[in-house]
Structures are given as C-alpha cells and as structure tokens.
Design a protein around this motif. Structure first.
Motif, PDB file in Angstrom:
ATOM      1  N   LYS A  34      10.719  -3.968  13.441  1.00  8.47           N
ATOM      2  CA  LYS A  34      10.562  -2.582  13.904  1.00  8.47           C
ATOM      3  C   LYS A  34       9.139  -2.296  14.366  1.00  8.47           C
ATOM      4  CE  LYS A  34      13.904  -0.997  10.490  1.00  8.47           C
ATOM      5  NZ  LYS A  34      14.034  -0.273   9.224  1.00  8.47           N
ATOM      6  N   LEU A  35       8.216  -3.173  14.019  1.00  8.54           N
ATOM      7  CA  LEU A  35       6.796  -2.945  14.280  1.00  8.54           C
ATOM      8  C   LEU A  35       6.404  -3.481  15.645  1.00  8.54           C
ATOM      9  CD1 LEU A  35       5.452  -3.990  10.774  1.00  8.54           C
ATOM     10  CD2 LEU A  35       6.238  -1.733  11.519  1.00  8.54           C
ATOM     11  N   GLN A  36       6.084  -2.592  16.554  1.00  9.53           N
ATOM     12  CA  GLN A  36       5.730  -2.980  17.917  1.00  9.53           C
ATOM     13  C   GLN A  36       4.238  -3.275  18.075  1.00  9.53           C
ATOM     14  OE1 GLN A  36       8.127  -3.522  20.259  1.00  9.53           O
ATOM     15  NE2 GLN A  36       9.449  -3.168  18.514  1.00  9.53           N
ATOM     16  N   ARG A  37       3.427  -2.593  17.299  1.00 14.09           N
ATOM     17  CA  ARG A  37       1.968  -2.727  17.416  1.00 14.09           C
ATOM     18  C   ARG A  37       1.392  -2.791  16.008  1.00 14.09           C
ATOM     19  NH1 ARG A  37      -1.424   1.386  21.246  1.00 14.09           N
ATOM     20  NH2 ARG A  37      -2.720  -0.208  22.202  1.00 14.09           N
ATOM     21  N   VAL A  38       0.901  -3.973  15.618  1.00 13.17           N
ATOM     22  CA  VAL A  38       0.412  -4.159  14.257  1.00 13.17           C
ATOM     23  C   VAL A  38      -1.013  -4.700  14.234  1.00 13.17           C
ATOM     24  CG1 VAL A  38       2.689  -4.518  13.208  1.00 13.17           C
ATOM     25  CG2 VAL A  38       1.410  -6.479  14.050  1.00 13.17           C
ATOM     26  N   ALA A  39      -1.666  -4.401  13.135  1.00 16.59           N
ATOM     27  CA  ALA A  39      -2.987  -4.955  12.827  1.00 16.59           C
ATOM     28  C   ALA A  39      -2.957  -5.320  11.346  1.00 16.59           C
ATOM     29  CB  ALA A  39      -4.087  -3.941  13.120  1.00 16.59           C
ATOM     30  N   PRO A  88       2.956 -10.165  18.218  1.00 15.95           N
ATOM     31  CA  PRO A  88       1.805 -10.617  17.424  1.00 15.95           C
ATOM     32  C   PRO A  88       0.816  -9.483  17.153  1.00 15.95           C
ATOM     33  CG  PRO A  88       2.150 -12.028  19.346  1.00 15.95           C
ATOM     34  CD  PRO A  88       3.059 -10.848  19.499  1.00 15.95           C
ATOM     35  N   HIS A  89       0.033  -9.667  16.111  1.00 13.19           N
ATOM     36  CA  HIS A  89      -0.977  -8.663  15.749  1.00 13.19           C
ATOM     37  C   HIS A  89      -1.985  -8.479  16.876  1.00 13.19           C
ATOM     38  CE1 HIS A  89      -3.035 -12.410  14.655  1.00 13.19           C
ATOM     39  NE2 HIS A  89      -4.168 -11.729  14.744  1.00 13.19           N
ATOM     40  N   GLN A  90      -2.567  -7.285  16.930  1.00 12.92           N
ATOM     41  CA  GLN A  90      -3.532  -6.975  17.983  1.00 12.92           C
ATOM     42  C   GLN A  90      -4.953  -6.834  17.452  1.00 12.92           C
ATOM     43  OE1 GLN A  90      -1.994  -3.785  20.365  1.00 12.92           O
ATOM     44  NE2 GLN A  90      -0.288  -5.027  21.055  1.00 12.92           N
ATOM     45  N   ALA A  91      -5.086  -6.795  16.149  1.00 17.75           N
ATOM     46  CA  ALA A  91      -6.410  -6.780  15.515  1.00 17.75           C
ATOM     47  C   ALA A  91      -6.209  -7.260  14.079  1.00 17.75           C
ATOM     48  CB  ALA A  91      -7.020  -5.384  15.536  1.00 17.75           C
ATOM     49  N   ALA A  92      -7.253  -7.844  13.509  1.00 22.56           N
ATOM     50  CA  ALA A  92      -7.152  -8.325  12.135  1.00 22.56           C
ATOM     51  C   ALA A  92      -8.538  -8.508  11.550  1.00 22.56           C
ATOM     52  CB  ALA A  92      -6.380  -9.644  12.086  1.00 22.56           C
ATOM     53  N   VAL A  93      -8.585  -8.408  10.219  1.00 22.77           N
ATOM     54  CA  VAL A  93      -9.836  -8.652   9.515  1.00 22.77           C
ATOM     55  C   VAL A  93      -9.518  -9.240   8.145  1.00 22.77           C
ATOM     56  CG1 VAL A  93     -10.021  -6.348   8.461  1.00 22.77           C
ATOM     57  CG2 VAL A  93     -12.093  -7.675   8.909  1.00 22.77           C
ATOM     58  N   SER A  94     -10.396 -10.125   7.696  1.00 21.35           N
ATOM     59  CA  SER A  94     -10.304 -10.729   6.375  1.00 21.35           C
ATOM     60  C   SER A  94     -11.530 -10.270   5.589  1.00 21.35           C
ATOM     61  CB  SER A  94     -10.286 -12.254   6.506  1.00 21.35           C
ATOM     62  OG  SER A  94     -10.307 -12.861   5.243  1.00 21.35           O
ATOM     63  N   LEU A  95     -11.296  -9.519   4.511  1.00 20.70           N
ATOM     64  CA  LEU A  95     -12.398  -8.933   3.749  1.00 20.70           C
ATOM     65  C   LEU A  95     -12.472  -9.516   2.342  1.00 20.70           C
ATOM     66  CD1 LEU A  95     -11.801  -5.186   4.686  1.00 20.70           C
ATOM     67  CD2 LEU A  95     -13.542  -6.716   5.628  1.00 20.70           C
ATOM     68  N   ARG A  96     -13.689  -9.774   1.914  1.00 24.19           N
ATOM     69  CA  ARG A  96     -13.929 -10.225   0.545  1.00 24.19           C
ATOM     70  C   ARG A  96     -14.759  -9.157  -0.149  1.00 24.19           C
ATOM     71  NH1 ARG A  96     -17.448 -15.277  -1.562  1.00 24.19           N
ATOM     72  NH2 ARG A  96     -16.785 -15.157  -3.726  1.00 24.19           N
ATOM     73  N   SER A  97     -14.164  -8.514  -1.131  1.00 25.52           N
ATOM     74  CA  SER A  97     -14.836  -7.427  -1.837  1.00 25.52           C
ATOM     75  C   SER A  97     -16.151  -7.909  -2.431  1.00 25.52           C
ATOM     76  CB  SER A  97     -13.925  -6.905  -2.950  1.00 25.52           C
ATOM     77  OG  SER A  97     -14.507  -5.794  -3.565  1.00 25.52           O
ATOM     78  N   GLY A  98     -17.193  -7.130  -2.209  1.00 24.70           N
ATOM     79  CA  GLY A  98     -18.502  -7.457  -2.754  1.00 24.70           C
ATOM     80  C   GLY A  98     -19.315  -8.429  -1.920  1.00 24.70           C
TER      81      GLY A  98
END
Length: 161
Positions: free
Chosen positions: A100-105, A130-140
C-alpha cells in the motif's frame, strides 16, 4: 491532518526518540507498532534476535492512522536493526501493508558501528516502490545529529516534488 506518517517500532526507546524528533520537525502523524510478544529484558532481547534471524513474525496489535496508508504523501518507517535485519514487528507490518506504500523512507537505529544499509533493501522487498530516502542512526554517536539533519533535508526535497 498531516499527509506524512511516521510509523515505527521501538524496543529500547532509541527508535522512538528518533521518530518523535522526525515527526515533530516535519509536523507528521506518529504511530507506534506493537505485537503481543514479550520483548523486554534479556530474554526479550534474545527472542528479538532469533525472530529477526529466522524472519519470523507475529500478528501486529491493532493500530490506527488518520487516513488510509496509500493516501499519505510519504510514510517514514522506523525500526531497530536486529541481527542485521529489520525488527520482526516492522517485517510483520511490511508483509501485511507494504504494497500500500507508494512513497517510503526509512529510519533504522542500531547499536553497532556498521551502518546496516542492507536493511533498506530487505525492507524494499515488501513495498510497492523502493525507498526514496533513508538514514541509519546510532544513538549517542558523534554523527547522529548530522545524519538526522541530512535525512530531514532529503525528505524536505522529496516533498517539494
């Protein structure tokens, strides 16, 4: 009513924190996902890793959004990385609703040094596009704020189109 949805699962609170910040900044609707599995403590931590490795899922608890999923301009999905994969809770959501998701990040949170960007491709297997933006975050981590702001910049550019 916002046309941006931030939908997430968080076991330890790191993903929740990141998604709260994103939703506030973007004026987005925020929805947390759950399943009925006990995921607290060290036994829950082991269960999460095993579920991720085996790619097993359990039914999601009921959740509500202000509009149908396909009507959002952008859906931002937030998940912790477990054993190099997205959480089984997010996988359950994607299996049931991903088409159902047409535009994902994507916002993935991690405890390791590796960025785990392969998780984006794993999640893309379940979505309409496919995703249009993404980020991988490490807390701290030192770069957390920088990468978070870069992701928000990408999202703002995407929303101009």
């Amino acid at each position: 009513m916002s046309d941006i949805l931030c939908l997430y699962y968080s076991r330890s609170g790191n993903t929740k924190k990141a998604m709260l910040e994103m939703a506030e900044t973007l004026g987005a609707e925020l929805v947390e996902l759950h399943d009925a599995v006990e995921r607290g403590g060290w036994k829950g931590w082991l269960r999460c890793g095993m579920d991720a490795m085996k790619k097993t899922t359990q039914p999601l608890s009921h959740f509500e959004t202000d509009r149908p999923l396909e009507d959002y301009r952008l859906v931002i999905l937030g998940t912790p990385v477990w054993a190099g994969r997205c959480s089984s809770v997010m996988r359950a959501f994607l299996k049931d609703h991903g088409q159902k998701l047409q535009r994902v990040a994507y916002v993935v949170t991690r405890s390791s040094d590796g960025k785990n960007e392969e998780v984006y491709d794993q999640m893309d297997l379940y979505t309409a596009r496919p995703h249009q933006a993404a980020v991988s975050l490490r807390s701290g981590s030192v770069g957390y704020a920088f990468w978070q702001e870069e992701f928000l910049r990408q999202v703002r550019e995407l929303l101009k189109k």
